[in-house]
Write a protein that holds these residues in place. Structure first.
Motif, PDB file in Angstrom:
ATOM      1  N   LEU A  57      -0.344  11.109  -4.848  1.00 49.90           N
ATOM      2  CA  LEU A  57      -1.568  11.145  -3.938  1.00 49.90           C
ATOM      3  C   LEU A  57      -1.142  10.583  -2.390  1.00 49.90           C
ATOM      4  O   LEU A  57      -1.708  10.958  -1.413  1.00 49.90           O
ATOM      5  N   ILE A  58      -0.390   9.336  -2.708  1.00 54.03           N
ATOM      6  CA  ILE A  58       0.005   8.697  -1.443  1.00 54.03           C
ATOM      7  C   ILE A  58       1.528   8.556  -1.271  1.00 54.03           C
ATOM      8  O   ILE A  58       1.949   8.689  -2.301  1.00 54.03           O
ATOM      9  N   THR A  59       1.938   8.168  -0.036  1.00 56.94           N
ATOM     10  CA  THR A  59       3.378   7.799   0.152  1.00 56.94           C
ATOM     11  C   THR A  59       3.340   6.433   0.787  1.00 56.94           C
ATOM     12  O   THR A  59       2.448   5.944   1.453  1.00 56.94           O
ATOM     13  N   ARG A  60       4.297   5.556   0.436  1.00 55.34           N
ATOM     14  CA  ARG A  60       4.459   4.234   0.965  1.00 55.34           C
ATOM     15  C   ARG A  60       5.745   4.291   1.678  1.00 55.34           C
ATOM     16  O   ARG A  60       6.749   4.570   1.236  1.00 55.34           O
ATOM     17  N   THR A  61       5.448   3.779   2.943  1.00 52.72           N
ATOM     18  CA  THR A  61       6.827   3.700   3.922  1.00 52.72           C
ATOM     19  C   THR A  61       6.619   2.367   4.548  1.00 52.72           C
ATOM     20  O   THR A  61       5.848   1.609   4.993  1.00 52.72           O
ATOM     21  N   VAL A  62       7.887   1.762   4.305  1.00 54.66           N
ATOM     22  CA  VAL A  62       8.141   0.463   4.886  1.00 54.66           C
ATOM     23  C   VAL A  62       8.910   0.604   6.171  1.00 54.66           C
ATOM     24  O   VAL A  62       9.785   1.087   6.493  1.00 54.66           O
ATOM     25  N   LEU A  63       7.959   0.086   7.101  1.00 59.22           N
ATOM     26  CA  LEU A  63       8.511   0.025   8.513  1.00 59.22           C
ATOM     27  C   LEU A  63       9.355  -1.112   9.027  1.00 59.22           C
ATOM     28  O   LEU A  63       9.321  -2.100   8.484  1.00 59.22           O
ATOM     29  N   ASP A  64      10.086  -0.816   9.831  1.00 55.04           N
ATOM     30  CA  ASP A  64      11.170  -1.759  10.306  1.00 55.04           C
ATOM     31  C   ASP A  64      10.361  -2.493  11.502  1.00 55.04           C
ATOM     32  O   ASP A  64      10.593  -2.225  12.455  1.00 55.04           O
ATOM     33  N   SER A  65      10.015  -3.607  10.928  1.00 57.24           N
ATOM     34  CA  SER A  65       9.233  -4.473  11.928  1.00 57.24           C
ATOM     35  C   SER A  65       9.126  -5.941  11.287  1.00 57.24           C
ATOM     36  O   SER A  65       9.674  -6.042  10.176  1.00 57.24           O
ATOM     37  N   GLN A  66       8.735  -6.949  12.150  1.00 57.71           N
ATOM     38  CA  GLN A  66       8.913  -8.245  11.938  1.00 57.71           C
ATOM     39  C   GLN A  66       7.429  -8.773  11.743  1.00 57.71           C
ATOM     40  O   GLN A  66       7.093  -8.744  13.157  1.00 57.71           O
ATOM     41  N   ILE A  68       7.649  -7.446   7.962  1.00 59.09           N
ATOM     42  CA  ILE A  68       7.661  -6.041   7.589  1.00 59.09           C
ATOM     43  C   ILE A  68       6.164  -5.684   7.281  1.00 59.09           C
ATOM     44  O   ILE A  68       5.578  -6.277   6.592  1.00 59.09           O
ATOM     45  N   THR A  69       6.086  -4.378   7.671  1.00 60.43           N
ATOM     46  CA  THR A  69       4.793  -3.567   7.555  1.00 60.43           C
ATOM     47  C   THR A  69       4.949  -2.635   6.501  1.00 60.43           C
ATOM     48  O   THR A  69       5.920  -1.726   6.464  1.00 60.43           O
ATOM     49  N   VAL A  70       4.034  -2.254   5.570  1.00 60.04           N
ATOM     50  CA  VAL A  70       4.011  -1.150   4.754  1.00 60.04           C
ATOM     51  C   VAL A  70       2.804  -0.478   5.108  1.00 60.04           C
ATOM     52  O   VAL A  70       1.674  -0.833   5.342  1.00 60.04           O
ATOM     53  N   GLN A  71       3.211   0.878   5.271  1.00 58.25           N
ATOM     54  CA  GLN A  71       2.374   1.906   5.739  1.00 58.25           C
ATOM     55  C   GLN A  71       1.953   2.847   4.703  1.00 58.25           C
ATOM     56  O   GLN A  71       2.814   3.462   4.113  1.00 58.25           O
ATOM     57  N   TYR A  72       0.493   3.236   4.445  1.00 57.58           N
ATOM     58  CA  TYR A  72       0.390   4.444   3.514  1.00 57.58           C
ATOM     59  C   TYR A  72      -0.334   5.524   4.103  1.00 57.58           C
ATOM     60  O   TYR A  72      -1.166   5.497   4.893  1.00 57.58           O
ATOM     61  N   GLU A  73       0.256   6.639   3.504  1.00 59.82           N
ATOM     62  CA  GLU A  73      -0.592   7.925   4.073  1.00 59.82           C
ATOM     63  C   GLU A  73      -0.547   9.121   2.844  1.00 59.82           C
ATOM     64  O   GLU A  73      -0.046   8.975   1.901  1.00 59.82           O
TER      65      GLU A  73
END
Length: 105
Positions: A57-66, A68-73
């Motif tokens: 139902l959702i995807t998890r994306t680890v963003l290349d940031s400092q 580290i940020t995890v984003q869901y959609e």
């Protein structure tokens, strides 16, 4: 069995609220969802997000940031819940009016 299967995936106190947060904003960071869903703990949010991801139902994306940020959609499949969430929202608003005596049905 179809309703039972649907409720099995969406069961519990938090899943609909988590999906609503992600659905409303399209993409949501872990901390944003934590703020949106009143009363949920970090551990419980993490557990529920994993279950929603397992059910596609959702995807998890680890963003290349400092840091580290995890984003869901919502996935394409998860987006099929948008109409249901909108209908539940409308029904909930109407129900509140009926229960508080502000409007009859």
């Amino acid at each position: 069995m179809a309703v039972h299967d649907a409720m099995d995936v969406l069961n519990g106190k938090w899943k609909i609220s988590i999906l609503t947060s992600i659905c409303y904003y399209n993409k949501r960071r872990f901390s944003d969802i934590l703020n949106d869903v009143e009363g949920i703990s970090n551990k419980m949010l993490s557990k529920e997000l994993k279950e929603l991801e397992i059910n596609k139902l959702i995807t998890r994306t680890v963003l290349d940031s400092q840091p580290i940020t995890v984003q869901y959609e919502l996935t394409k499949y998860g987006l099929s819940l948008k109409t249901i969430i909108n209908n539940l929202t409308e029904w909930g608003l109407e129900h509140r009016k009926v229960i508080t005596g502000r409007q009859g049905v």
